[in-house]
Write a protein that holds these residues in place. Structure first.
Motif, short mmCIF file in Angstrom:
data_model
loop_
_atom_site.label_atom_id
_atom_site.label_comp_id
_atom_site.label_asym_id
_atom_site.label_seq_id
_atom_site.Cartn_x
_atom_site.Cartn_y
_atom_site.Cartn_z
N UNK A 165 0.67 5.48 17.95
CA UNK A 165 1.64 5.27 19.04
C UNK A 165 2.50 4.05 18.80
N UNK A 166 2.11 3.21 17.84
CA UNK A 166 2.94 2.06 17.45
C UNK A 166 3.71 2.34 16.17
N UNK A 167 3.00 2.83 15.15
CA UNK A 167 3.63 2.97 13.83
C UNK A 167 4.66 4.09 13.77
N UNK A 168 4.42 5.20 14.49
CA UNK A 168 5.40 6.29 14.45
C UNK A 168 6.72 5.89 15.11
N UNK A 169 6.74 5.27 16.31
CA UNK A 169 8.01 4.81 16.86
C UNK A 169 8.72 3.80 15.97
N UNK A 208 0.84 -1.20 0.00
CA UNK A 208 0.00 0.00 0.00
C UNK A 208 0.87 1.24 0.00
N UNK A 209 0.44 2.26 -0.74
CA UNK A 209 1.18 3.51 -0.88
C UNK A 209 0.22 4.67 -0.60
N UNK A 210 0.60 5.58 0.28
CA UNK A 210 -0.19 6.78 0.54
C UNK A 210 0.36 7.94 -0.27
N UNK A 211 -0.53 8.72 -0.88
CA UNK A 211 -0.14 9.91 -1.64
C UNK A 211 -0.62 11.13 -0.87
N UNK A 212 0.32 11.86 -0.27
CA UNK A 212 -0.01 12.92 0.69
C UNK A 212 0.35 14.29 0.13
N UNK A 213 -0.60 15.22 0.26
CA UNK A 213 -0.35 16.63 -0.05
C UNK A 213 -1.11 17.46 0.98
N UNK A 214 -0.68 18.67 1.18
CA UNK A 214 -1.36 19.53 2.15
C UNK A 214 -1.31 18.91 3.54
N UNK A 215 -2.35 19.16 4.32
CA UNK A 215 -2.37 18.70 5.71
C UNK A 215 -2.69 17.20 5.80
N UNK A 216 -1.87 16.49 6.54
CA UNK A 216 -2.14 15.09 6.91
C UNK A 216 -1.92 15.03 8.41
N UNK A 217 -2.99 15.21 9.16
CA UNK A 217 -2.88 15.42 10.60
C UNK A 217 -3.73 14.40 11.37
N UNK A 218 -3.28 14.04 12.55
CA UNK A 218 -4.05 13.16 13.41
C UNK A 218 -4.43 11.88 12.70
N UNK A 219 -5.72 11.60 12.70
CA UNK A 219 -6.22 10.38 12.07
C UNK A 219 -5.87 10.32 10.59
N UNK A 220 -5.70 11.48 9.95
CA UNK A 220 -5.31 11.50 8.55
C UNK A 220 -3.88 11.02 8.35
N UNK A 221 -2.97 11.49 9.19
CA UNK A 221 -1.59 11.01 9.09
C UNK A 221 -1.50 9.54 9.49
N UNK A 222 -2.34 9.13 10.43
CA UNK A 222 -2.34 7.71 10.81
C UNK A 222 -2.81 6.82 9.66
N UNK A 277 -2.04 7.42 6.57
CA UNK A 277 -0.82 7.29 5.78
C UNK A 277 0.17 6.34 6.45
N UNK A 278 0.31 6.44 7.78
CA UNK A 278 1.21 5.57 8.52
C UNK A 278 0.80 4.10 8.41
N UNK A 279 -0.47 3.85 8.21
CA UNK A 279 -0.94 2.47 8.06
C UNK A 279 -0.51 1.85 6.74
N UNK A 280 -0.07 2.68 5.80
CA UNK A 280 0.40 2.19 4.50
C UNK A 280 1.88 1.82 4.59
N UNK A 281 2.36 1.08 3.61
CA UNK A 281 3.74 0.62 3.61
C UNK A 281 4.72 1.71 3.21
N UNK A 282 4.31 2.59 2.31
CA UNK A 282 5.16 3.67 1.81
C UNK A 282 4.34 4.94 1.73
N UNK A 283 4.94 6.08 2.13
CA UNK A 283 4.27 7.38 2.04
C UNK A 283 5.00 8.25 1.04
N UNK A 284 4.29 8.67 0.00
CA UNK A 284 4.78 9.64 -0.98
C UNK A 284 4.16 10.98 -0.63
N UNK A 285 4.96 12.03 -0.48
CA UNK A 285 4.44 13.34 -0.11
C UNK A 285 4.96 14.40 -1.08
#
Length: 267
Positions: free
Chosen positions: A153-157, A107-121, A123-131
């Motif tokens: 609290x798991x994926x970010x560390x 899975x790949x997340x495509x991020x632009x603009x704000x990716x905050x809180x549950x939104x960034x999570x 993206x973190x749930x994906x294997x790769x983040x493209x921003x």
């Protein structure tokens, strides 16, 4: 390209002749793609369909609107919630994040603009983040009396280490794109407006390879993460056997020796 809608704010698109790349689209730009209860249900439903889609080899998570990938949970909706309402929504939000995390293909997340809180999570749930260069990421939940509750609290560390994750979570800091790339909060930098096209290109590159190999490799990476060495190697060995004695392995070796493109059976 074909498209299927899940509620008003989620679309599922498939790309290519065989639909090997699927695109899940957050489509609520008027609310900066904030995740309402209905939207969480729709995203979970889309993930459930993808989990059973044997023809899909890679998934891209994208969004509409220029200002945000996703600003997190819909706090305007929650403003009228009782404690009972919030508890009911919690199980549905957990189903959403479990759905993304448990997708068997890359899975790949495509991020632009704000990716905050549950939104960034998401993206973190994906294997790769493209921003792209407009991206701003962060987990600011403590600023509204909460904690990251979508696996953050798991994926970010796992991405940046315990101390740096603690600093970012405790300060509720929003991190701009280039710094996020340096810190490892995102993986690939795209030009402004190029996050979706670059993510789709990356997913297409992945999807050219063995479906069995991709799923087995993801299983080894995910299940082995955080395990002791002995357990991690056992997970890897099981995934290796799943791939090695498949039709894909036989086709891959034959195609290599015959100097042709493999026609993966996906079995």
């Amino acid at each position: 390209m074909t498209e299927r809608r899940f509620g008003a704010h989620v679309a599922l698109r498939t790309h290519g002749r065989k639909g090997a790349v699927a695109e899940v689209v957050l489509d609520r730009p008027q609310a900066m793609n904030a995740i309402s209860t209905d939207m969480a249900d729709a995203l979970a439903d889309a993930c459930a369909v993808l989990a059973e889609a044997r023809s899909v080899s890679a998934v891209v998570l994208t969004s509409t609107g220029e200002r945000a990938f996703c600003v997190g949970a819909d706090l305007k909706e929650r403003n009228s919630f009782t404690d009972t309402d919030l508890a009911r929504q919690r199980s549905r939000m957990r189903a959403l994040y479990s759905g993304v995390l448990e997708l068997p293909m890359p899975t790949v997340a495509a991020v632009h603009g704000f990716a905050l809180g549950a939104g960034y999570e998401l993206a973190l749930a994906c294997d790769v983040i493209v921003a792209d260069t407009t991206a701003v990421v962060g987990l600011p939940e403590v600023s509204v009396g909460l904690i990251p509750g979508g696996g953050g609290t798991h994926s970010l560390p796992c991405r940046v280490g315990a101390a740096r994750a603690a600093q970012l979570i405790f300060t509720a800091r929003r991190v701009p794109a280039h710094e996020a790339f340096v810190l490892g909060l995102v993986d690939v930098m795209a030009d402004q407006g190029g996050d979706r096209s670059d993510a789709l290109a990356l997913a297409t590159e992945m999807a050219a390879h063995s479906p069995v190999g991709l799923r087995a490799a993801k299983r080894a990476l995910r299940q082995g993460r955080g395990a002791d060495l002995h357990s991690a190697l056992a997970v890897e060995d099981a995934a290796w056997h799943a791939a090695a004695f498949s039709g894909d392995r036989a086709e891959g070796i034959a195609a290599f020796n015959e100097r042709r493109t493999p026609d993966w059976p996906g079995e």
